[in-house]
Every structure is written in structure tokens, then in C-alpha cells.
Motif scaffolding. Structure first.
Motif, PDB file in Angstrom:
ATOM      1  N   ALA A  23      -2.638   8.362  12.528  1.00  0.00           N
ATOM      2  CA  ALA A  23      -1.335   8.782  13.058  1.00  0.00           C
ATOM      3  C   ALA A  23      -0.481   9.393  11.949  1.00  0.00           C
ATOM      4  O   ALA A  23       0.197  10.412  12.156  1.00  0.00           O
ATOM      5  CB  ALA A  23      -0.626   7.593  13.705  1.00  0.00           C
ATOM      6  N   LEU A  24      -0.522   8.791  10.759  1.00  0.00           N
ATOM      7  CA  LEU A  24       0.204   9.356   9.617  1.00  0.00           C
ATOM      8  C   LEU A  24      -0.312  10.756   9.308  1.00  0.00           C
ATOM      9  O   LEU A  24       0.478  11.683   9.048  1.00  0.00           O
ATOM     10  CB  LEU A  24       0.050   8.441   8.398  1.00  0.00           C
ATOM     11  N   GLN A  25      -1.615  10.956   9.362  1.00  0.00           N
ATOM     12  CA  GLN A  25      -2.190  12.278   9.111  1.00  0.00           C
ATOM     13  C   GLN A  25      -1.713  13.297  10.146  1.00  0.00           C
ATOM     14  O   GLN A  25      -1.474  14.462   9.801  1.00  0.00           O
ATOM     15  CB  GLN A  25      -3.721  12.198   9.086  1.00  0.00           C
ATOM     16  N   ARG A  26      -1.549  12.886  11.392  1.00  0.00           N
ATOM     17  CA  ARG A  26      -1.018  13.816  12.406  1.00  0.00           C
ATOM     18  C   ARG A  26       0.410  14.238  12.048  1.00  0.00           C
ATOM     19  O   ARG A  26       0.752  15.416  12.148  1.00  0.00           O
ATOM     20  CB  ARG A  26      -1.083  13.172  13.794  1.00  0.00           C
ATOM     21  N   LEU A  27       1.233  13.272  11.618  1.00  0.00           N
ATOM     22  CA  LEU A  27       2.595  13.588  11.190  1.00  0.00           C
ATOM     23  C   LEU A  27       2.560  14.552  10.001  1.00  0.00           C
ATOM     24  O   LEU A  27       3.268  15.565   9.991  1.00  0.00           O
ATOM     25  CB  LEU A  27       3.322  12.294  10.810  1.00  0.00           C
ATOM     26  N   LEU A  28       1.733  14.224   9.018  1.00  0.00           N
ATOM     27  CA  LEU A  28       1.655  15.040   7.794  1.00  0.00           C
ATOM     28  C   LEU A  28       1.090  16.428   8.080  1.00  0.00           C
ATOM     29  O   LEU A  28       1.492  17.407   7.448  1.00  0.00           O
ATOM     30  CB  LEU A  28       0.816  14.312   6.736  1.00  0.00           C
ATOM     31  N   PHE A  65       6.169  14.239   2.008  1.00  0.00           N
ATOM     32  CA  PHE A  65       6.987  13.539   2.996  1.00  0.00           C
ATOM     33  C   PHE A  65       8.049  12.680   2.313  1.00  0.00           C
ATOM     34  O   PHE A  65       9.195  12.637   2.719  1.00  0.00           O
ATOM     35  CB  PHE A  65       6.079  12.670   3.881  1.00  0.00           C
ATOM     36  N   ALA A  66       7.643  11.998   1.243  1.00  0.00           N
ATOM     37  CA  ALA A  66       8.524  11.029   0.562  1.00  0.00           C
ATOM     38  C   ALA A  66       9.540  11.684  -0.356  1.00  0.00           C
ATOM     39  O   ALA A  66      10.502  11.039  -0.756  1.00  0.00           O
ATOM     40  CB  ALA A  66       7.673  10.048  -0.237  1.00  0.00           C
ATOM     41  N   GLN A  75       0.866  -1.183   0.000  1.00  0.00           N
ATOM     42  CA  GLN A  75       0.000   0.000   0.000  1.00  0.00           C
ATOM     43  C   GLN A  75       0.899   1.227   0.000  1.00  0.00           C
ATOM     44  O   GLN A  75       1.436   1.611   1.026  1.00  0.00           O
ATOM     45  CB  GLN A  75      -0.930  -0.019   1.209  1.00  0.00           C
ATOM     46  N   ASN A  76       1.083   1.793  -1.179  1.00  0.00           N
ATOM     47  CA  ASN A  76       1.956   2.957  -1.339  1.00  0.00           C
ATOM     48  C   ASN A  76       1.209   4.281  -1.200  1.00  0.00           C
ATOM     49  O   ASN A  76       1.835   5.333  -1.191  1.00  0.00           O
ATOM     50  CB  ASN A  76       2.661   2.907  -2.690  1.00  0.00           C
ATOM     51  N   PHE A  77      -0.086   4.266  -1.117  1.00  0.00           N
ATOM     52  CA  PHE A  77      -0.899   5.488  -0.984  1.00  0.00           C
ATOM     53  C   PHE A  77      -0.474   6.581  -1.957  1.00  0.00           C
ATOM     54  O   PHE A  77      -0.244   7.719  -1.583  1.00  0.00           O
ATOM     55  CB  PHE A  77      -0.877   6.013   0.452  1.00  0.00           C
ATOM     56  N   GLY A 116      -5.866  14.592  -0.137  1.00  0.00           N
ATOM     57  CA  GLY A 116      -5.032  15.473   0.689  1.00  0.00           C
ATOM     58  C   GLY A 116      -3.961  14.697   1.431  1.00  0.00           C
ATOM     59  O   GLY A 116      -2.802  15.130   1.528  1.00  0.00           O
ATOM     60  N   THR A 117      -4.332  13.531   1.972  1.00  0.00           N
ATOM     61  CA  THR A 117      -3.368  12.683   2.669  1.00  0.00           C
ATOM     62  C   THR A 117      -2.302  12.206   1.693  1.00  0.00           C
ATOM     63  O   THR A 117      -1.103  12.248   1.980  1.00  0.00           O
ATOM     64  CB  THR A 117      -4.079  11.469   3.310  1.00  0.00           C
ATOM     65  N   ARG A 118      -2.726  11.788   0.515  1.00  0.00           N
ATOM     66  CA  ARG A 118      -1.789  11.270  -0.492  1.00  0.00           C
ATOM     67  C   ARG A 118      -0.824  12.367  -0.960  1.00  0.00           C
ATOM     68  O   ARG A 118       0.365  12.120  -1.132  1.00  0.00           O
ATOM     69  CB  ARG A 118      -2.553  10.664  -1.663  1.00  0.00           C
ATOM     70  N   ALA A 119      -1.336  13.581  -1.155  1.00  0.00           N
ATOM     71  CA  ALA A 119      -0.468  14.682  -1.592  1.00  0.00           C
ATOM     72  C   ALA A 119       0.573  15.004  -0.520  1.00  0.00           C
ATOM     73  O   ALA A 119       1.753  15.203  -0.823  1.00  0.00           O
ATOM     74  CB  ALA A 119      -1.316  15.914  -1.912  1.00  0.00           C
TER      75      ALA A 119
END
Length: 148
Positions: A116-121, A146-147, A53-55, A138-141
């Protein structure tokens, strides 16, 4: 004679229950699986790809994430650009320590992992959406940022 009749009745009930269970098992799988196809290495490879899952990250971006995970969070698998179970286990360790992840370190990027990933982002990568556990656009962008 009576014990023999009882034995045959019990045997008959067991046989009926076995047939019913077999029919239910077959019915449950017959709707889930297409016609039987020969198992090949290509089929095994497809299953492995589905387990990632690379989102929205491309291979190069996912490799960047894996390098980060290898450097800081104990990821030891290959840097192949496929965020699979072991990549997500390492990411969950990071998210657990710093971003409020409370679930199991199981490598499944489910709702709690995404929250949790969304909090980091949101803190550092421009995510402005809700902390809802849905890996939307929005999460994916923000994950791409991040990447990068």
C-alpha cells in the motif's frame, strides 16, 4: 495391586512427557538466545529500537512523517523520529482509506503495508518499481522524498 501398577505407569508417562517437553522447550530457546546476560535499561532500549522500522529515513525525516501522522491520522505518541508500532498503526489507517491496504491495523509494516505504501509512493513520489511488498532501494528512496 493392579490399580497401583496402572497409577505408577500413568505417573511415569506423565513424568517422561514433562521431561521431554521441558527438554524441547530448552532446546528451542537455547539456539535462539545467546548466553544469559544481565537485563539493564540499555538492553530494554535496544529492544525498543529494534521494534522500529524507518525504512531508511533518518531521525529528522521520520519526525516529519510522525508530524504528518499526528496532524491527519490520529498519531498521539511522541515525535521522536522512531517509526514504531503506533506510527505504523496511524500510517495503516491512511493506507487503508486511500491506498488499498486491507490488513489489520496492527502497527506491523509487513508485506501488505509496504504494498500500500508503494502505491502511495508510485502515485506521487517517483516510485517506479513493482508493487511487491519489498522495501528495497527504490521504495526507500521514494519514502525519503515523501518524508522530506
Amino acid at each position: 495391586m493392579r490399580p497401583n501398577a496402572l497409577g505408577r505407569t500413568i505417573a511415569g508417562l506423565v513424568a517422561v512427557a514433562g521431561l521431554a517437553a521441558g527438554s524441547l522447550a530448552t532446546a528451542g530457546t537455547s539456539f535462539a538466545a545467546p548466553a544469559e546476560a544481565p537485563q539493564t535499561s540499555v538492553g530494554a532500549r535496544s529492544a525498543a529500537v529494534l521494534a522500529t522500522q524507518n525504512f531508511g529515513l533518518n531521525t529528522a525525516e521520520a519526525k516529519n512523517v510522525q508530524e504528518f501522522l499526528a496532524q491527519y491520522w490520529g498519531y498521539t505518541d511522541s515525535i521522536d523520529g522512531q517509526l514504531g508500532t503506533n506510527s505504523w498503526k496511524a500510517f495503516q489507517r491512511c493506507l487503508k482509506q486511500y491506498w488499498g491496504y486491507t490488513g489489520a491495523i496492527d502497527g506491523d509494516p509487513g508485506t501488505n503495508t509496504i504494498k500500500a505504501l508503494q502505491r502511495l509512493l508510485k502515485a506521487d513520489y517517483g516510485y517506479t518499481g513493482a508493487i511487491d511488498g519489498v522495501a528495497g532501494s527504490g521504495t526507500r528512496a521514494a519514502f525519503k522524498r515523501f518524508a522530506a
